[in-house]
Design a protein around this motif. Structure first.
Motif, mmCIF file in Angstrom:
data_model
loop_
_atom_site.group_PDB
_atom_site.id
_atom_site.type_symbol
_atom_site.label_atom_id
_atom_site.label_comp_id
_atom_site.label_asym_id
_atom_site.label_seq_id
_atom_site.Cartn_x
_atom_site.Cartn_y
_atom_site.Cartn_z
ATOM 1 N N ALA A 2 0.812 -1.204 0.000
ATOM 2 C CA ALA A 2 0.000 0.000 0.000
ATOM 3 C C ALA A 2 0.848 1.257 0.000
ATOM 4 C CB ALA A 2 -0.934 -0.009 1.210
ATOM 5 N N SER A 3 1.977 1.244 0.738
ATOM 6 C CA SER A 3 2.824 2.431 0.816
ATOM 7 C C SER A 3 3.453 2.760 -0.524
ATOM 8 C CB SER A 3 3.909 2.223 1.875
ATOM 9 O OG SER A 3 4.710 1.100 1.537
ATOM 10 N N ALA A 6 0.868 4.678 -2.962
ATOM 11 C CA ALA A 6 0.151 5.760 -2.289
ATOM 12 C C ALA A 6 -0.500 6.735 -3.258
ATOM 13 C CB ALA A 6 1.104 6.504 -1.358
ATOM 14 N N SER A 23 -8.298 -5.366 1.557
ATOM 15 C CA SER A 23 -8.016 -4.507 2.709
ATOM 16 C C SER A 23 -6.983 -3.442 2.374
ATOM 17 C CB SER A 23 -7.532 -5.359 3.886
ATOM 18 O OG SER A 23 -6.364 -6.099 3.525
ATOM 19 N N ALA A 24 -6.082 -3.738 1.431
ATOM 20 C CA ALA A 24 -5.043 -2.772 1.061
ATOM 21 C C ALA A 24 -5.649 -1.503 0.472
ATOM 22 C CB ALA A 24 -4.076 -3.403 0.066
ATOM 23 N N ARG A 26 -8.036 0.181 1.477
ATOM 24 C CA ARG A 26 -8.429 1.126 2.522
ATOM 25 C C ARG A 26 -7.294 2.055 2.925
ATOM 26 N NH1 ARG A 26 -10.939 -3.852 5.938
ATOM 27 N NH2 ARG A 26 -12.660 -4.345 4.513
ATOM 28 N N SER A 27 -6.073 1.723 2.492
ATOM 29 C CA SER A 27 -4.905 2.521 2.862
ATOM 30 C C SER A 27 -4.346 3.319 1.690
ATOM 31 C CB SER A 27 -3.801 1.601 3.415
ATOM 32 O OG SER A 27 -4.263 0.848 4.509
ATOM 33 N N LEU A 28 -5.121 3.431 0.622
ATOM 34 C CA LEU A 28 -4.673 4.178 -0.555
ATOM 35 C C LEU A 28 -5.354 5.546 -0.546
ATOM 36 C CD1 LEU A 28 -4.898 1.304 -3.201
ATOM 37 C CD2 LEU A 28 -2.869 2.097 -1.967
ATOM 38 N N PRO A 29 -4.665 6.580 -0.082
ATOM 39 C CA PRO A 29 -5.315 7.876 0.160
ATOM 40 C C PRO A 29 -5.843 8.566 -1.085
ATOM 41 C CG PRO A 29 -2.933 8.078 0.372
ATOM 42 C CD PRO A 29 -3.228 6.617 0.264
ATOM 43 N N GLY A 51 -12.250 3.475 5.702
ATOM 44 C CA GLY A 51 -10.910 3.970 5.411
ATOM 45 C C GLY A 51 -10.894 4.850 4.180
ATOM 46 N N ALA A 52 -9.800 4.789 3.427
ATOM 47 C CA ALA A 52 -9.633 5.644 2.248
ATOM 48 C C ALA A 52 -10.685 5.361 1.179
ATOM 49 C CB ALA A 52 -8.230 5.460 1.665
#
Length: 316
Positions: A2-3, A6, A23-24, A26-29, A51-52
């Motif tokens: 995910a990082s 981004a 689930s990944a 949800r961490s992608l802004p 999340g995102a």
């Protein structure tokens, strides 16, 4: 992972073997578009899009294997503008307006029918106020509900019907659109034979009346008779009221010329209506009942009255 992603704005994981929303994601802004179609996902709960993902602008959840779709699953997605969805017969009391009632920014609704359905139950209810584009597709669809547009709250509506087995769109279908004032219709590439006059106003701008602004008919099996006779008159009205400066792109009717009449050796629809079908603006409308009253005096004060349908009786 995910990082390193981004900055990703679109994620297409359609046609895989995913059983849940990744689930990944949800961490992608910056993620704005997520395509999940055709995965064996059986459940969409209120936690599925946290999340995102809440910032998505478009979401594709067609052709899943849903047996559970919680009412608030999409409610956090206030930025959602476009939704692709299918009716899910295995979900108890599945209803699209109920699932999207909190998505106040939604503008585009695409419905792909994968099983036999008339969408009566699935589309009953009010849509979010800004929904202005409705697209329905799927070969298994053979008819559309009379209440299809009843839930539309936008003054402008673009309706697309694509690759279905629908044969007729009656005038009564469009009489349910009490909020719509400007309607554009794209029904290319179906099995359509007839289309009732969708206009409830004689020209654009009539209060509480609807007028068609665009019409695309190519790729159907039209029966060119008085059920379609209104099209020729509508085309003249469109040119008069909507093309005041004579703009070429507004005046052209290439699509209507490409539409063919199956009952006239596949000749151009617009040419057949001009030369062989003598109808008018009222064609394709429900027959009106007579409203005449005939009174005949016979003897003295005796009067025989013959009343047409729809005429209330009154004292002599």
């Amino acid at each position: 992972m995910a990082s390193s992603l981004a900055s990703l704005q679109r994620l297409d994981v359609s046609y895989n073997q995913l059983q849940t929303v990744p689930s990944a994601a949800r961490s992608l802004p910056r993620l704005r578009h997520l395509e999940l179609a055709a995965n064996p996902i059986t459940t969409l709960s209120n936690a599925s899009f946290q999340g995102a993902i809440e910032n998505l602008q478009s979401l594709d959840i067609r052709h899943l294997e849903l047996i559970y779709f919680e009412h608030g699953a999409l409610s956090r997605m206030t930025s959602l503008r476009t939704l692709y969805i299918s009716p899910y017969s295995d979900v108890r009391d599945f209803n699209i307006p109920q699932r999207i009632q909190q998505n106040s920014g939604l503008r585009n609704l695409h419905i792909q029918v994968l099983e036999e359905s008339d969408l009566e139950k699935e589309l009953s209810g009010a849509l979010p106020n800004k929904v202005r584009n409705i697209t329905i597709s799927g070969e298994r669809l053979e008819s559309v509900p009379q209440s299809l547009f009843k839930g539309v709250r936008s003054p402008s509506l673009h309706f697309t019907l694509r690759n279905t087995s629908v044969k007729t769109l009656p005038r009564s279908l469009f009489e349910q659109t009490s909020w719509v004032r400007n309607l554009s219709i794209d029904v290319r590439n179906n099995s359509l034979q007839s289309l009732g006059n969708p206009n409830t106003g004689e020209f654009p701008g009539v209060p509480r009346k609807m007028f068609t602004t665009e019409l695309q008919l190519e790729g159907n099996r039209w029966t060119c008779d008085c059920q379609l006779g209104w099209i020729e008159v509508w085309l003249r009205k469109k040119r008069q009221y909507l093309c005041p400066e004579g703009r070429r792109e507004c005046l052209e009717d290439d699509d209507l010329r490409e539409a063919r009449c199956e009952n006239h050796n596949n000749e151009s629809l617009i040419e057949v209506l001009k030369s062989e079908v003598e109808c008018g603006w009222g064609s394709g409308s429900p027959a009106t009942r007579p409203s005449w009253v005939l009174e005949v005096a016979v003897i003295g004060s005796t009067v025989i009255r013959i009343l047409g349908h729809g005429v209330p009786d009154r004292p002599l």
